[in-house]
Design a protein around this motif. Structure first.
Motif, short mmCIF file in Angstrom:
data_model
loop_
_atom_site.label_atom_id
_atom_site.label_comp_id
_atom_site.label_asym_id
_atom_site.label_seq_id
_atom_site.Cartn_x
_atom_site.Cartn_y
_atom_site.Cartn_z
N GLU A 18 0.84 -1.19 0.00
CA GLU A 18 0.00 0.00 0.00
C GLU A 18 0.88 1.23 0.00
OE1 GLU A 18 -2.61 -0.13 3.33
OE2 GLU A 18 -3.88 -1.71 2.50
N LEU A 19 0.44 2.26 -0.72
CA LEU A 19 1.14 3.54 -0.77
C LEU A 19 0.24 4.59 -0.15
CD1 LEU A 19 3.88 4.57 -1.78
CD2 LEU A 19 2.76 5.24 -3.91
N ASP A 20 0.66 5.12 1.00
CA ASP A 20 -0.13 6.07 1.77
C ASP A 20 -1.55 5.55 2.01
OD1 ASP A 20 1.99 7.73 1.98
OD2 ASP A 20 1.10 9.44 0.96
N GLY A 21 -1.65 4.26 2.32
CA GLY A 21 -2.93 3.66 2.65
C GLY A 21 -3.74 3.19 1.46
N HIS A 22 -3.27 3.40 0.24
CA HIS A 22 -4.00 2.99 -0.95
C HIS A 22 -3.38 1.72 -1.53
CE1 HIS A 22 -6.13 6.80 -0.87
NE2 HIS A 22 -4.98 7.42 -0.79
N PRO A 23 -4.18 0.68 -1.79
CA PRO A 23 -3.63 -0.59 -2.27
C PRO A 23 -3.00 -0.44 -3.65
CG PRO A 23 -6.03 -0.59 -2.41
CD PRO A 23 -5.65 0.64 -1.65
N GLY A 71 -7.68 15.17 -8.74
CA GLY A 71 -8.73 14.16 -8.76
C GLY A 71 -8.86 13.46 -7.43
N HIS A 72 -9.46 12.28 -7.44
CA HIS A 72 -9.68 11.53 -6.21
C HIS A 72 -8.37 10.92 -5.71
CE1 HIS A 72 -14.02 11.92 -6.46
NE2 HIS A 72 -13.99 11.52 -7.72
N ARG A 73 -8.14 11.05 -4.40
CA ARG A 73 -6.92 10.54 -3.80
C ARG A 73 -6.81 9.02 -4.00
NH1 ARG A 73 -6.61 10.39 1.26
NH2 ARG A 73 -4.36 10.62 1.46
N GLY A 74 -5.58 8.58 -4.29
CA GLY A 74 -5.31 7.16 -4.43
C GLY A 74 -5.65 6.58 -5.79
N THR A 75 -6.08 7.42 -6.75
CA THR A 75 -6.36 6.94 -8.10
C THR A 75 -5.25 7.38 -9.05
OG1 THR A 75 -7.67 8.90 -8.67
CG2 THR A 75 -8.85 7.05 -7.69
N VAL A 108 0.20 8.63 -9.09
CA VAL A 108 -0.94 8.43 -8.19
C VAL A 108 -1.30 9.76 -7.55
CG1 VAL A 108 -1.83 7.12 -6.24
CG2 VAL A 108 -0.14 6.09 -7.76
N ILE A 109 -2.60 10.07 -7.52
CA ILE A 109 -3.05 11.35 -6.97
C ILE A 109 -3.00 11.30 -5.44
CG2 ILE A 109 -4.96 12.97 -6.80
CD1 ILE A 109 -5.88 11.92 -9.54
N ARG A 110 -2.31 12.27 -4.86
CA ARG A 110 -2.24 12.33 -3.39
C ARG A 110 -3.45 13.05 -2.83
NH1 ARG A 110 1.30 12.12 0.76
NH2 ARG A 110 3.12 11.65 -0.51
N ARG A 151 5.22 13.26 3.74
CA ARG A 151 5.96 12.01 3.71
C ARG A 151 5.21 10.99 2.87
NH1 ARG A 151 10.26 11.35 6.99
NH2 ARG A 151 10.52 12.72 8.80
N THR A 152 5.94 10.05 2.31
CA THR A 152 5.34 8.95 1.57
C THR A 152 5.51 7.68 2.39
OG1 THR A 152 5.78 9.97 -0.58
CG2 THR A 152 5.48 7.58 -0.54
N HIS A 153 4.42 6.94 2.57
CA HIS A 153 4.44 5.74 3.41
C HIS A 153 4.15 4.52 2.55
CE1 HIS A 153 4.41 8.11 7.19
NE2 HIS A 153 3.67 8.95 6.49
N LEU A 154 5.13 3.63 2.45
CA LEU A 154 4.96 2.36 1.77
C LEU A 154 4.78 1.28 2.83
CD1 LEU A 154 5.05 0.59 -0.82
CD2 LEU A 154 7.53 0.40 -0.44
N THR A 155 3.70 0.52 2.74
CA THR A 155 3.38 -0.51 3.72
C THR A 155 3.32 -1.87 3.05
OG1 THR A 155 2.07 1.09 4.98
CG2 THR A 155 1.76 -1.25 5.50
#
Length: 211
Positions: free
Chosen positions: A62-67, A158-162, A209-211, A88-92
């Motif tokens: 996931e990148l900043d909570g987006h799969p 646009g929409h976050r995570g898209t 990816v849109i933040r 910050r950018t979070h990779l999980t």
């Protein structure tokens, strides 16, 4: 997890390679403990750090909570230099026991792209990419063409995570990247979905990816 080392980064069999592009940390401190910069220093050059992760099973990223995608024996690249001021950018990466209820089953490991030589330019048919599409949907189209992928988070639009857009590297110097969706509906170079282009596998395709 083992520490990063200088480029080029080799991925041993059975390992997951995580490559992060970022601004250098001041005074040699670890990036996770740094104070957040408001703006990148104008004289700094972005660097890459790599980490080998032991994943015996599939791991969802996931990148900043987006799969983004499921990973195993693979490489994932994230460019964190364009995240925006003070962000910050979070990779999980989640192990099998960290799966949330309702998560999808990981994809089959069919090895369809194992025979592709990453050092040889090859022709690829450009896929359809729509602004606002889900990242896994666009990623599946790129992976079907055996394209290596990196991710960049860009603010706004646009929409976050898209997905905002995708850049596919083209071999040669006259047209270095095919932008999808195309910004010009009638581009002179003919880079439209369905076109067959010669790609440069030494550079990954970039998913914005849109933040």
């Amino acid at each position: 997890m083992t520490g990063g080392r200088a480029y080029p980064f080799d991925r041993p069999p059975g390992k997951l390679l995580v490559v992060l592009r970022h601004w250098p940390s001041p005074s040699g401190q670890r990036a996770a403990r740094d104070a957040v910069r408001l703006l990148p220093p104008p004289d700094d050059v972005a660097i890459e750090s790599a980490y080998l992760v032991d994943t015996g099973d599939w791991a969802p990223a996931e990148l900043d909570g987006h799969p983004l995608r499921w990973l195993r024996r693979d490489t994932i690249r994230v460019d964190a230099t364009k995240a925006g001021a003070g962000r910050r950018t979070h990779l999980t990466l989640s192990g099998p026991r960290g799966r949330r209820p309702g998560q999808v089953t990981p994809p089959p490991d069919d090895g369809a792209c194992e025979g592709v030589d990453p050092a040889v330019n090859r022709y690829v048919v450009l896929p359809e990419v729509e602004s606002g599409a889900a990242v896994p949907e666009v990623l599946a189209r790129l992976r079907e063409r055996c394209l290596d992928v990196q991710y960049v988070f860009m603010p706004g639009g646009g929409h976050r995570g898209t997905v905002r857009s995708v850049g596919i590297p083209i071999a040669g110097h006259t047209a270095p990247v095919a932008e999808l969706p195309p910004t010009d509906p009638n581009p002179a170079q003919g880079h439209l979905p369905g076109d067959k282009v010669l790609t440069d596998p030494s550079r990954p395709a970039t998913v914005m990816v849109i933040r």
